[in-house]
Design a protein around this motif. Structure first.
Motif, PDB file in Angstrom:
ATOM      1  N   TYR A  43      77.029  38.908  29.588  1.00  0.00           N
ATOM      2  CA  TYR A  43      76.490  37.862  28.707  1.00  0.00           C
ATOM      3  C   TYR A  43      76.722  38.192  27.227  1.00  0.00           C
ATOM      4  O   TYR A  43      76.807  37.292  26.405  1.00  0.00           O
ATOM      5  CB  TYR A  43      75.016  37.625  29.016  1.00  0.00           C
ATOM      6  CG  TYR A  43      74.808  37.123  30.427  1.00  0.00           C
ATOM      7  CD1 TYR A  43      75.633  36.128  30.935  1.00  0.00           C
ATOM      8  CD2 TYR A  43      73.824  37.644  31.252  1.00  0.00           C
ATOM      9  CE1 TYR A  43      75.482  35.676  32.239  1.00  0.00           C
ATOM     10  CE2 TYR A  43      73.660  37.189  32.553  1.00  0.00           C
ATOM     11  CZ  TYR A  43      74.494  36.213  33.036  1.00  0.00           C
ATOM     12  OH  TYR A  43      74.342  35.755  34.323  1.00  0.00           O
ATOM     13  N   GLY A  44      76.843  39.498  26.937  1.00  0.00           N
ATOM     14  CA  GLY A  44      77.186  39.887  25.573  1.00  0.00           C
ATOM     15  C   GLY A  44      78.578  39.385  25.212  1.00  0.00           C
ATOM     16  O   GLY A  44      78.820  38.899  24.109  1.00  0.00           O
ATOM     17  N   ARG A  45      79.478  39.471  26.168  1.00  0.00           N
ATOM     18  CA  ARG A  45      80.849  38.987  25.931  1.00  0.00           C
ATOM     19  C   ARG A  45      80.859  37.460  25.775  1.00  0.00           C
ATOM     20  O   ARG A  45      81.541  36.905  24.930  1.00  0.00           O
ATOM     21  CB  ARG A  45      81.737  39.423  27.105  1.00  0.00           C
ATOM     22  CG  ARG A  45      83.201  39.084  26.925  1.00  0.00           C
ATOM     23  CD  ARG A  45      84.001  39.668  28.088  1.00  0.00           C
ATOM     24  NE  ARG A  45      85.245  38.947  28.302  1.00  0.00           N
ATOM     25  CZ  ARG A  45      86.370  39.185  27.661  1.00  0.00           C
ATOM     26  NH1 ARG A  45      86.413  40.111  26.758  1.00  0.00           N
ATOM     27  NH2 ARG A  45      87.467  38.492  27.920  1.00  0.00           N
ATOM     28  N   GLN A  46      80.082  36.797  26.613  1.00  0.00           N
ATOM     29  CA  GLN A  46      79.991  35.334  26.521  1.00  0.00           C
ATOM     30  C   GLN A  46      79.434  34.926  25.150  1.00  0.00           C
ATOM     31  O   GLN A  46      79.927  34.003  24.506  1.00  0.00           O
ATOM     32  CB  GLN A  46      79.090  34.805  27.640  1.00  0.00           C
ATOM     33  CG  GLN A  46      79.033  33.295  27.699  1.00  0.00           C
ATOM     34  CD  GLN A  46      78.018  32.816  28.743  1.00  0.00           C
ATOM     35  OE1 GLN A  46      77.155  33.567  29.207  1.00  0.00           O
ATOM     36  NE2 GLN A  46      78.148  31.567  29.111  1.00  0.00           N
ATOM     37  N   LEU A  47      78.431  35.666  24.712  1.00  0.00           N
ATOM     38  CA  LEU A  47      77.818  35.360  23.419  1.00  0.00           C
ATOM     39  C   LEU A  47      78.795  35.627  22.272  1.00  0.00           C
ATOM     40  O   LEU A  47      78.848  34.873  21.299  1.00  0.00           O
ATOM     41  CB  LEU A  47      76.556  36.209  23.257  1.00  0.00           C
ATOM     42  CG  LEU A  47      75.559  35.769  22.197  1.00  0.00           C
ATOM     43  CD1 LEU A  47      75.068  34.357  22.435  1.00  0.00           C
ATOM     44  CD2 LEU A  47      74.383  36.734  22.152  1.00  0.00           C
ATOM     45  N   LEU A  48      79.579  36.680  22.416  1.00  0.00           N
ATOM     46  CA  LEU A  48      80.599  36.974  21.404  1.00  0.00           C
ATOM     47  C   LEU A  48      81.610  35.822  21.325  1.00  0.00           C
ATOM     48  O   LEU A  48      82.060  35.445  20.235  1.00  0.00           O
ATOM     49  CB  LEU A  48      81.300  38.301  21.742  1.00  0.00           C
ATOM     50  CG  LEU A  48      82.468  38.704  20.854  1.00  0.00           C
ATOM     51  CD1 LEU A  48      82.059  38.793  19.387  1.00  0.00           C
ATOM     52  CD2 LEU A  48      83.063  40.040  21.326  1.00  0.00           C
ATOM     53  N   ALA A  49      81.952  35.268  22.483  1.00  0.00           N
ATOM     54  CA  ALA A  49      82.867  34.114  22.504  1.00  0.00           C
ATOM     55  C   ALA A  49      82.245  32.949  21.740  1.00  0.00           C
ATOM     56  O   ALA A  49      82.897  32.302  20.910  1.00  0.00           O
ATOM     57  CB  ALA A  49      83.161  33.704  23.942  1.00  0.00           C
ATOM     58  N   TYR A  50      80.968  32.686  22.008  1.00  0.00           N
ATOM     59  CA  TYR A  50      80.276  31.585  21.313  1.00  0.00           C
ATOM     60  C   TYR A  50      80.219  31.851  19.806  1.00  0.00           C
ATOM     61  O   TYR A  50      80.436  30.950  18.997  1.00  0.00           O
ATOM     62  CB  TYR A  50      78.856  31.412  21.843  1.00  0.00           C
ATOM     63  CG  TYR A  50      78.764  30.873  23.245  1.00  0.00           C
ATOM     64  CD1 TYR A  50      79.871  30.359  23.895  1.00  0.00           C
ATOM     65  CD2 TYR A  50      77.553  30.865  23.913  1.00  0.00           C
ATOM     66  CE1 TYR A  50      79.780  29.855  25.176  1.00  0.00           C
ATOM     67  CE2 TYR A  50      77.447  30.358  25.202  1.00  0.00           C
ATOM     68  CZ  TYR A  50      78.563  29.866  25.835  1.00  0.00           C
ATOM     69  OH  TYR A  50      78.463  29.364  27.091  1.00  0.00           O
TER      70      TYR A  50
END
Ligand code: SF4
Length: 150
Positions: A53-60
């Motif tokens: 989810y950290g990676r997903q948030l970085l994408a956002y």
């Protein structure tokens, strides 16, 4: 425009945007631009997974930086786990994070395009062009097994 009109809350769109000029999708749960900062909250009801989810948030956050023309220090990005107990995972962003993720999008897009016979229409090369893995143990977990035929 009223501040409230700029809120993004679970939109009905796919969130198409551009990261480093490449088409990407950032489907924000909740995004509020306020007083020169952009607040992003991604709600999760399941198991905590900081890496995923950290990676997903970085994408956002990278998408939001481009959309709103803001630097990493102006972005507040949070994964909010609501169950079983409310917990937050915050991103501490810097320029290298944004640049790194943009480069990852560029590289992975290039790799995918290299496997297309028609990039414009997103058509892959023929199945025979994709060698099967030697690590058969992976096949048991593979979602492409039916298509693959192994
Ligand atoms: S089943 Fe999946 S992992 Fe195994 S060879 Fe086919 S595509 Fe690859």
């Amino acid at each position: 425009m009223a501040v409230r009109d700029q809120w993004v809350i679970e939109p009905d769109t796919y969130g198409e945007t551009r990261i480093g000029g490449i088409k990407a999708y950032c489907n924000f749960d909740f995004l509020v631009p306020l007083d020169g900062r952009v607040h992003i909250i991604d709600w999760k009801a399941g198991k905590q997974d900081e890496r995923k989810y950290g990676r997903q948030l970085l994408a956002y956050a990278t998408g939001a930086a481009g959309i709103y023309g803001v630097g990493p220090e102006q972005i507040e990005a949070v994964v909010a786990y609501v169950l079983p107990r409310y917990t937050e995972q915050r991103l501490n962003l810097d320029d290298a994070d944004i640049a790194g993720f943009t480069e990852t999008v560029r590289r992975e897009t290039q790799e995918m395009r290299a496997l297309c016979s028609d990039v414009e229409n997103n058509l892959p090369e023929a199945k025979e062009e994709f060698p099967m893995t030697e690590y058969r143990g992976l096949c048991g977990y593979c979602v492409f097994r039916e298509l693959c035929g192994r």
